[in-house]
Design an enzyme around this catalytic site. Sequence first.
Site, PDB file in Angstrom:
ATOM      1  N   GLY A 138       0.798  -1.226   0.000  1.00  0.00           N
ATOM      2  CA  GLY A 138       0.000   0.000   0.000  1.00  0.00           C
ATOM      3  C   GLY A 138       0.827   1.271   0.000  1.00  0.00           C
ATOM      4  O   GLY A 138       0.362   2.326   0.431  1.00  0.00           O
ATOM      5  N   LYS A 175      16.285  -0.620  -8.320  1.00  0.00           N
ATOM      6  CA  LYS A 175      16.466   0.375  -9.366  1.00  0.00           C
ATOM      7  C   LYS A 175      15.079   0.927  -9.699  1.00  0.00           C
ATOM      8  O   LYS A 175      14.123   0.175  -9.856  1.00  0.00           O
ATOM      9  CB  LYS A 175      17.077  -0.306 -10.607  1.00  0.00           C
ATOM     10  CG  LYS A 175      17.127   0.555 -11.854  1.00  0.00           C
ATOM     11  CD  LYS A 175      18.254   1.558 -11.779  1.00  0.00           C
ATOM     12  CE  LYS A 175      18.234   2.506 -12.977  1.00  0.00           C
ATOM     13  NZ  LYS A 175      18.964   3.753 -12.675  1.00  0.00           N
ATOM     14  N   ILE A 177      12.611   2.063 -12.148  1.00  0.00           N
ATOM     15  CA  ILE A 177      12.358   2.014 -13.591  1.00  0.00           C
ATOM     16  C   ILE A 177      11.419   3.179 -13.896  1.00  0.00           C
ATOM     17  O   ILE A 177      10.333   3.272 -13.307  1.00  0.00           O
ATOM     18  CB  ILE A 177      11.767   0.651 -14.003  1.00  0.00           C
ATOM     19  CG1 ILE A 177      12.823  -0.418 -13.731  1.00  0.00           C
ATOM     20  CG2 ILE A 177      11.353   0.649 -15.469  1.00  0.00           C
ATOM     21  CD1 ILE A 177      12.320  -1.821 -13.756  1.00  0.00           C
ATOM     22  N   ARG A 266      -2.393 -12.524  -0.168  1.00  0.00           N
ATOM     23  CA  ARG A 266      -3.718 -12.260   0.422  1.00  0.00           C
ATOM     24  C   ARG A 266      -4.640 -11.793  -0.701  1.00  0.00           C
ATOM     25  O   ARG A 266      -4.182 -11.563  -1.820  1.00  0.00           O
ATOM     26  CB  ARG A 266      -3.599 -11.143   1.466  1.00  0.00           C
ATOM     27  CG  ARG A 266      -2.916  -9.895   0.881  1.00  0.00           C
ATOM     28  CD  ARG A 266      -2.989  -8.700   1.773  1.00  0.00           C
ATOM     29  NE  ARG A 266      -2.114  -7.626   1.340  1.00  0.00           N
ATOM     30  CZ  ARG A 266      -2.405  -6.726   0.412  1.00  0.00           C
ATOM     31  NH1 ARG A 266      -3.576  -6.770  -0.215  1.00  0.00           N
ATOM     32  NH2 ARG A 266      -1.547  -5.783   0.072  1.00  0.00           N
TER      33      ARG A 266
END
Lengths: 423, 141
Positions: A138, A175, A177, A266
Amino acid sequence: MRTVAVFSEADRGSLHVRQADEAFCVGPGPVARSYLNIPNVISTALITGCDAVHPGYGFLAENARFAEICADHGLTFIGPKPSVIAAMGDKATAKRVMHDAGVATTPGTDILASIDEARKAAKKIGYPVLLKATAGGGGKGMRTVENEHDLDRAFSSATAEAEASFKDGRLYMEKLIIDPRHIEVQVLADSFGNVVHLGERDCSVQKPSHQKLIEEAPAPNLSQKARNALHDMAVRACKHVGYSNAGTLEFLVSGDQVFFMEMNTRIQVEHPVTEMVYSIDLVKEQIRIASGETLGYTQRDLAARGHAIECRINAEDSSNNFAPQAGTLADVVFPGGPGIRVDTHVYAGATIPPYYDSMLAKIVAFGETRDAAIARMERALRETVVDGVNTTIGQCLEILAHPRFREGRYDIGFLPSLLKARV
Amino acid sequence: MSDEQYPSGLAERVRVLAQAFVESDLLRVRVERKHEAIELARNHVPAERLPELAPELEAASAAAPLKLDIVRADLVGIFHLGRPQPFEGERLEGDRELAYIEALGIRNPVRSRGAGRVAAIRAADGDPVEYGQPLFELDRG
């Protein structure tokens, strides 16, 4: 099937408390003393004679220790085995395991032991980098670091946030992106080694905090090559780790390149869009699998139909960096009609406490085509009334109307750039 | 009651006192003799007697205002009254274990945290209780 809900003192008026057959208060508002209070949650299950515990999608949902404690007390934890939760829930370990399974991963580190190690790693990987909480989810405990100068502060604030949110402040680095798409694959696996995927969801409409705002299934303008790679990797990964129950593998997609990011062991907030296009009740499947049943179908039996979009209606001020809002909802009217689904815990008169995630509702629209789903969503959002707090309804409408969203050519940089342009 | 009329066994003394108490209009009676004290109090005033008692109750509350302190459950579990069982109207001389909450096989004491009178017992022996649930009302006045 009878249900027992747990709630905090701040959530006494929440809809789930009313709808459950029984409900028990497990502590005061702050999560550490209520929803993360494992003894009180377990004690509630035991004194009410529960057989199984569904951990939902927050708090203890990816806590392997909690799953173990459930088993120790004869309670079925509705989710994968604790060892798999531990391996996948620990994001740095998950990346290593996925790499071993032949799944492509982003260049990055294992868990960082210190700020010094973080400095060395960032130099080697090359800025910009992402600091991520190994127990995270989240967007909590996650920071983009543009240069060495910002690293110290980002490291300490991400550690503190992760510690407060997950009781685990450990970080790893990846890294960054630049402006990839965030596409994830839904999987279901039973305890007998049968694994299926239920397609992908595009969750690239994210706030600057990396929290998702709008999700859709299937992902628009995704090449068949990338789609097949995603689905194949997800199933292969699940077989490799002996996964069971529902799960999601999150990937970063840049053109036809796909990189595994993390696995959520989950059910996820945005699971309804998959349910809509596959006509399958994922939570029911979770319960069936946990009770020892086989999947009963194979990949060939599954086919997606149409298009589904979800908008998260949060109590947030989108003109002020999505600052969470608390207060009492004077009026609430949710939309309806064909192809519209609303999942919510609020109603007119409900009080929104300041302690938790600010999500009030999820509005999901289904259409035979993407355009039909967008049209239904726009109509549904205009029907929706939430008075008393600022919400993300207006922000969602603005996104839906934007040419980049309409064309299905957006990435995770889309919403942040839209917000910057507005300023 | 003369000394001759007062029974010698404790159980019998309580029975005789209770009989006299039930037939009276009193809300509480306390008999002290040498090293013994017996106090009887009514839990509830019958509704039909409220109007006639109203001035009396008002006067009583004006004279000695109740300082009610609610003892709540601080965890989820099964409520058990302590031994000896506290009873409504009982005076507590100091801190005492009134009950315990059994959770995950552990006995967690519920203490009075000081002296007072047990004004009400709000949970029954064997009840499942949630966090924050009122268990006892203690009058600290």
